[in-house]
Design a protein around this motif. Structure first.
Motif, short mmCIF file in Angstrom:
data_model
loop_
_atom_site.label_atom_id
_atom_site.label_comp_id
_atom_site.label_asym_id
_atom_site.label_seq_id
_atom_site.Cartn_x
_atom_site.Cartn_y
_atom_site.Cartn_z
N GLY A 85 77.98 4.88 -32.42
CA GLY A 85 77.14 5.69 -31.52
C GLY A 85 75.79 5.99 -32.16
O GLY A 85 74.75 5.91 -31.51
N GLY A 86 75.80 6.29 -33.47
CA GLY A 86 74.56 6.57 -34.18
C GLY A 86 73.65 5.34 -34.21
O GLY A 86 72.43 5.45 -34.04
N MET A 87 74.27 4.17 -34.39
CA MET A 87 73.46 2.94 -34.43
C MET A 87 72.84 2.66 -33.06
O MET A 87 71.68 2.25 -32.97
N VAL A 88 73.61 2.89 -31.99
CA VAL A 88 73.09 2.67 -30.63
C VAL A 88 71.92 3.63 -30.38
O VAL A 88 70.86 3.23 -29.87
N PHE A 89 72.10 4.89 -30.78
CA PHE A 89 71.02 5.87 -30.59
C PHE A 89 69.76 5.43 -31.35
O PHE A 89 68.65 5.43 -30.80
N ALA A 90 69.95 5.05 -32.63
CA ALA A 90 68.80 4.67 -33.46
C ALA A 90 68.07 3.46 -32.87
O ALA A 90 66.84 3.44 -32.77
N GLN A 91 68.87 2.47 -32.47
CA GLN A 91 68.28 1.20 -32.05
C GLN A 91 67.66 1.26 -30.66
O GLN A 91 66.59 0.71 -30.44
N LEU A 97 91.51 9.48 -36.17
CA LEU A 97 90.45 9.54 -37.19
C LEU A 97 89.63 8.25 -37.20
O LEU A 97 88.40 8.26 -37.31
N HIS A 98 90.35 7.12 -37.07
CA HIS A 98 89.71 5.81 -37.05
C HIS A 98 88.68 5.74 -35.91
O HIS A 98 87.52 5.38 -36.12
N LEU A 99 89.12 6.14 -34.72
CA LEU A 99 88.24 6.03 -33.55
C LEU A 99 87.10 7.04 -33.61
O LEU A 99 85.98 6.74 -33.19
N ALA A 100 87.37 8.25 -34.15
CA ALA A 100 86.31 9.25 -34.25
C ALA A 100 85.22 8.75 -35.20
O ALA A 100 84.02 8.85 -34.91
N ALA A 101 85.64 8.17 -36.34
CA ALA A 101 84.67 7.67 -37.31
C ALA A 101 83.88 6.49 -36.72
O ALA A 101 82.66 6.39 -36.91
N VAL A 102 84.57 5.61 -36.00
CA VAL A 102 83.90 4.48 -35.36
C VAL A 102 82.87 5.00 -34.34
O VAL A 102 81.75 4.48 -34.25
N ALA A 103 83.24 6.05 -33.59
CA ALA A 103 82.33 6.60 -32.57
C ALA A 103 81.05 7.14 -33.22
O ALA A 103 79.94 6.90 -32.74
N VAL A 104 81.21 7.86 -34.35
CA VAL A 104 80.04 8.42 -35.05
C VAL A 104 79.13 7.28 -35.53
O VAL A 104 77.91 7.31 -35.31
N TRP A 105 79.73 6.29 -36.16
CA TRP A 105 78.97 5.19 -36.77
C TRP A 105 78.27 4.33 -35.70
O TRP A 105 77.04 4.17 -35.71
#
Ligand code: HEM
Length: 152
Positions: A21-27, A11-19
Motif C-alpha cells: 500500500g505504501g509503495m502504491v501511494f508513493a508511486q 500478520l502476514h497480510l497486515a505487513a503486506v498491506a503496509v508495504w
C-alpha cells in the motif's frame, strides 16, 4: 486452520498491506503530485517521507519473513505447493530490492540533500522510482501466486 496459523496469516497480510500500500501511494499519488515542485523543496520532502516509510517497510519485512517462514514450515517446507515457493521467491526478491534502495540508493539522496546537490539527488530519486516500480511488479506476482496456492 488452527488459531496460530490464522494469527500468522493475519500478520502476514497486515505487513503486506503496509508495504505494498505504501509503495502504491508513493508511486501513484505522491510522486505525480510533486512533479512540478522545485528540487529544493521536493528532495528534502522525499527524503523525510521515505526515511519514515523505510522504517515501516523494515518492520514489514521482518513480519512477512517470520509469518511466511512459519506458515511455510507448517505447509511442509520444501514440500509446500509450488505457488508458495514462487511467492517466497518473489518475496525474497522484494526484500533484496528494498535492501538495495534503503542502503545504497537512499543514502545518495540523503547526501545530495545535505550537500544541496539537486541534480545528483534527482538522479538517485529516479533510480528509487524505477526500483519501487519493479518491486510493485514483484508484489503483484507474489500476491497472484499466493492466491494460486489456494487451489493446492
Ligand atoms: C519470504 C517470503 C514469503 C513467504 C515464505 C511466504 C509464505 C506464505 C505462506 C506459507 C502462506 C500461506 C499460503 C496459503 O494459505 O495457501 C502465505 C500467504 C500469503 N502471502 Fe506470503 N510469503 C512470503 C512473502 C509474501 C509477499 C512478499 C507477499 C505479497 C507481496 C505475500 C502475499 C501473501 C498473501 C496475499 C497470502 C494469502 C494467501 C491466501 O490465503 O489465499 N507473501 N505466504
Amino acid at each position: 486452520m488452527s488459531i496460530v496459523m490464522n494469527v500468522a496469516l493475519f500478520l502476514h497480510l497486515a505487513a503486506v498491506a503496509v508495504w505494498v500500500g505504501g509503495m502504491v501511494f508513493a508511486q501513484f499519488c505522491l510522486r505525480p503530485s510533486l512533479a512540478d515542485v522545485s528540487p529544493q523543496l521536493r528532495l528534502p520532502l522525499i527524503e523525510a517521507v521515505f526515511g519514515r516509510f523505510f522504517n515501516w517497510v523494515g518492520a514489514s519485512v521482518i513480519v512477512v519473513l517470520a509469518s511466511g517462514g512459519f506458515m511455510m514450515a507448517r505447509f511442509g517446507g520444501a514440500h509446500a505447493p509450488w505457488p508458495v515457493h514462487v511467492m517466497a521467491g518473489f518475496g525474497i526478491l522484494m526484500m533484496l530490492t528494498y535492501g538495495h534502495v534503503r542502503f545504497a540508493v537512499f543514502p545518495r539522496i540523503r547526501r545530495a540533500v545535505q550537500a544541496q546537490k539537486w541534480p545528483d539527488g534527482a538522479r538517485a530519486v529516479d533510480t528509487m522510482r524505477r526500483l519501487v516500480a519493479l518491486n510493485l511488479v514483484f508484489s503483484v506476482i507474489a500476491i497472484g501466486s499466493a492466491v494460486l496456492s489456494r487451489g493446492f
